[in-house]
Scaffold this motif. Structure first.
Motif, PDB file in Angstrom:
ATOM      1  N   ALA A 120       0.811  -1.212   0.000  1.00  0.00           N
ATOM      2  CA  ALA A 120       0.000   0.000   0.000  1.00  0.00           C
ATOM      3  C   ALA A 120       0.846   1.264   0.000  1.00  0.00           C
ATOM      4  N   SER A 121       0.255   2.327  -0.519  1.00  0.00           N
ATOM      5  CA  SER A 121       0.873   3.639  -0.399  1.00  0.00           C
ATOM      6  C   SER A 121       0.799   4.083   1.063  1.00  0.00           C
ATOM      7  N   LYS A 124      -2.460   4.353   3.473  1.00  0.00           N
ATOM      8  CA  LYS A 124      -3.596   3.713   2.811  1.00  0.00           C
ATOM      9  C   LYS A 124      -3.571   2.190   2.992  1.00  0.00           C
ATOM     10  N   GLN A 125      -3.006   1.748   4.110  1.00  0.00           N
ATOM     11  CA  GLN A 125      -2.902   0.312   4.361  1.00  0.00           C
ATOM     12  C   GLN A 125      -4.270  -0.354   4.466  1.00  0.00           C
ATOM     13  N   GLN A 127      -7.137   0.633   3.237  1.00  0.00           N
ATOM     14  CA  GLN A 127      -7.819   0.616   1.941  1.00  0.00           C
ATOM     15  C   GLN A 127      -7.254  -0.484   1.051  1.00  0.00           C
ATOM     16  N   TRP A 257     -11.700   3.079   4.239  1.00  0.00           N
ATOM     17  CA  TRP A 257     -11.533   4.535   4.264  1.00  0.00           C
ATOM     18  C   TRP A 257     -11.490   5.049   5.697  1.00  0.00           C
ATOM     19  N   ASP A 260      -8.261   4.274   7.752  1.00  0.00           N
ATOM     20  CA  ASP A 260      -7.078   5.051   7.367  1.00  0.00           C
ATOM     21  C   ASP A 260      -7.154   6.489   7.857  1.00  0.00           C
ATOM     22  N   ARG A 261      -8.286   6.888   8.415  1.00  0.00           N
ATOM     23  CA  ARG A 261      -8.456   8.283   8.851  1.00  0.00           C
ATOM     24  C   ARG A 261      -8.575   8.438  10.364  1.00  0.00           C
TER      25      ARG A 261
END
Length: 389
Positions: A120-121, A124-125, A127, A257, A260-261
């Motif tokens: 992942a980027s 963004k793991q 996601q 989502w 990641d937030r």
């Protein structure tokens, strides 16, 4: 979506289909093999037992190999035993085939979750992990109804042949598109087992096994709930299940989502609380068809939204044994499946209505929130100790 994640999505699609299509195929298998439906139901239990046994065992055995080789080996096993399921001559052979087909289930999702997080980027793991679970949601939306239809109209064996074919396609894309990530094992099997000495690990297992069992209390008895309480015709149940599957697709994206937030444990508490409230509403308002359909969509979304946050939570906790930890959560999900189906059936056996399992489920979800709050408290104590030292 990175193309390196696509093989994980395909694997989730194959695994999700073979796990959930069995519920719809039970009458066809029972008639074809001349056994009762309750006896055919043992095939579901056999697969679930395979998941629980295989998840930690296969990860411990294979942990010294590169992730790509592990995933390929697991999918080979999955494909072989789903093929065996298609050709099983009798119930006993099919029972054994289902057990072995379940062995790679949890291990694939466990290893796949760690691989997805590494691919992942930054930031963004969750996601990336949700991409893998998207395969499971698509299975419930499309392939499970299709596989059930094929079993009804033609023969249940063709459904398992379709699953085996998807397994072959997954193998091809694992070989072509999965990068050769290095081994990320800092110890050995004995050292990895030390994660079971961690209070945090057991709390996550309890959150998963007890908290998510609430939704299995509901979904295990969704057909009679919709026909006996909501008043839908039996012919409409398959369409209602598609609605629940669509909710899973939406919930999977939302869960990744959200995780990641905010902190994964925060996302878990929010989602379990929403689950408890939704199950209470199902108990109270399932007599109204429109509200019942809306709640089916919401409950379907919440059922899978928890997957990514809990996987990230375990991966972050089991730093020295990430793949083992992630596989354990998959075993815990299946334990939750068994617990939910059993506990949800108790009020029905007592002569209460088919909406009562959701009330039992609400209590289980609240217990999950309680375990999550204990984990938050444990994290705070650990942080305080590190600061004081």
């Amino acid at each position: 979506m990175k193309k390196s994640l696509f093989p994980l999505l395909l694997g989730g699609l194959a695994i999700g289909t073979t796990e959930f299509v069995m519920m719809g195929l039970l009458p066809d298998i029972a008639a074809n093999l001349n056994i009762s439906i309750p006896v055919a139901g043992h095939l579901i239990s056999s697969y679930a037992l395979g998941v629980v046994v295989g998840a930690p065992l296969l990860v411990l055995i294979s942990g010294s190999y590169p992730p790509k080789k592990i995933l390929i080996a697991l999918m080979v096993m999955f494909t072989v035993f789903n093929t065996a399921s298609a050709f099983a001559p009798n119930n006993f052979t099919l029972l054994i085939a289902r057990f072995f087909a379940g062995l790679p289930h949890g291990a694939f999702f466990g290893v796949g979750a760690v691989v997805a997080s590494r691919l992942a980027s930054p930031g963004k793991q969750a996601q990336a992990i949700s991409v893998m679970f998207a395969g499971l949601t698509i299975a419930n939306l499309l392939l499970v109804p299709l596989g059930t239809w094929v079993g009804h109209v033609y023969l249940w064996r063709y459904t398992f042949a379709i699953v085996a074919f998807i397994g072959l396609v997954t193998l091809l894309f694992l070989y072509l598109w999965m990068p050769a990530l290095p081994v990320n094992r800092s110890g050995n099997a004995r050292s990895e087992l030390q994660i079971f000495k961690s209070t945090e690990t057991w709390l996550i297992i309890l959150i998963t096994g007890i908290g998510t069992s609430g939704l299995f209390c509901w979904i295990s008895y969704i057909a009679p709930l919709m026909t006996e309480v909501s008043g839908f015709k039996s012919a409409n149940v398959s369409y209602i299940l598609v609605l629940a599957g669509f909710g899973m697709v939406v919930g999977n994206v939302a869960g990744g989502w959200l995780a990641d937030r905010v902190k994964p444990i925060t996302a878990t508490v929010w989602l379990l609380t929403a689950m408890a409230l939704t199950l209470l509403c199902i108990f109270l308002f399932s007599g109204n068809q429109i509200i019942s359909l809306l709640l089916t969509f919401i409950a379907g979304a919440l059922s899978i939204a928890l997957a990514a946050p809990i996987q990230i939570l375990m991966i972050n906790t089991a730093k020295s044994a990430e793949m083992l930890g992630a596989a354990i959560t998959q075993a815990a999900f299946n334990i939750g499946n068994a617990i939910g189906a059993f506990l949800g059936g108790l009020p029905i056996a007592m002569g209460l209505g088919f909406n009562w399992p959701s009330l039992v489920g609400m209590c289980m979800a609240i217990m999950g929130v309680g375990f999550a709050c204990l984990l938050i408290r444990k994290h705070k104590q650990t942080a305080d100790l590190s600061l004081s030292s």
